[in-house]
Design a protein around this motif. Sequence first.
Motif, short mmCIF file in Angstrom:
data_model
loop_
_atom_site.label_atom_id
_atom_site.label_comp_id
_atom_site.label_asym_id
_atom_site.label_seq_id
_atom_site.Cartn_x
_atom_site.Cartn_y
_atom_site.Cartn_z
N UNK A 162 0.87 -1.18 0.00
CA UNK A 162 0.00 0.00 0.00
C UNK A 162 0.90 1.23 0.00
N UNK A 163 0.70 2.08 -0.97
CA UNK A 163 1.59 3.23 -1.18
C UNK A 163 1.67 4.13 0.05
N UNK A 164 0.58 4.30 0.75
CA UNK A 164 0.57 5.20 1.90
C UNK A 164 1.34 4.63 3.09
N UNK A 165 1.55 3.33 3.13
CA UNK A 165 2.21 2.70 4.28
C UNK A 165 3.66 2.36 3.98
N UNK A 166 3.95 1.94 2.78
CA UNK A 166 5.30 1.50 2.44
C UNK A 166 5.37 -0.02 2.48
N UNK A 167 6.45 -0.56 1.95
CA UNK A 167 6.60 -2.01 1.87
C UNK A 167 6.93 -2.58 3.24
N UNK A 168 6.11 -3.50 3.69
CA UNK A 168 6.33 -4.14 4.99
C UNK A 168 7.23 -5.37 4.87
N UNK A 169 7.39 -5.89 3.66
CA UNK A 169 8.20 -7.09 3.46
C UNK A 169 9.69 -6.79 3.60
N UNK A 170 10.13 -5.71 3.00
CA UNK A 170 11.56 -5.39 3.06
C UNK A 170 11.82 -4.09 3.82
N UNK A 171 10.79 -3.56 4.46
CA UNK A 171 10.88 -2.36 5.31
C UNK A 171 11.35 -1.12 4.56
N UNK A 172 10.99 -1.01 3.31
CA UNK A 172 11.38 0.18 2.54
C UNK A 172 10.25 1.17 2.47
#
Length: 172
Positions: A162-172
Amino acid sequence: MENQMNPKLAQIFNERGMPLPTEDPPKNAIETDFNIKESGIIKKCESLEENSDLSNGDFARLRHHYLNQDIVNDKTKDIQKQLNEIENLLENGTESDIEQLYKQRHEWRKTIKENRGEAKICCVEDCINTVVPSSLYCANHILRDPNQKAYQKCEKCNRPYIAAIGCLSCKE
């Protein structure tokens, strides 16, 4: 009813407190030469009924249960036959036959979930995940939806986020 019930049969129904049929027999009903009187079934049933603690309703349900066993057995045989055909296809079928079987399986699953009123599954053929609301795709395949605007592809791990949150898989 078009066909009038045999008066003797109607009397038996009345004596046993059973409601008379209000509809004609099914169009696919088959007449047979089977003579129930000569078979001894009625005497067996009557003697069982007389010497039993079963009420008329219980006895009717029990009789109904045994009459339906043939139907259940036929369905079980049909299911087993289909299972054997699928197993044979998986063992001896071509790659395209197996691919077609998996497509059918996905359609069956979609149909079953829709008929049960459960959440829809992703429209990607080999995916069984639940769809994201207002989409035809799950969270793993949401980037294939041309109408979605909320998800983006991560440059590092290639997963949607989700663009507003950022990537949770690689913490980017």
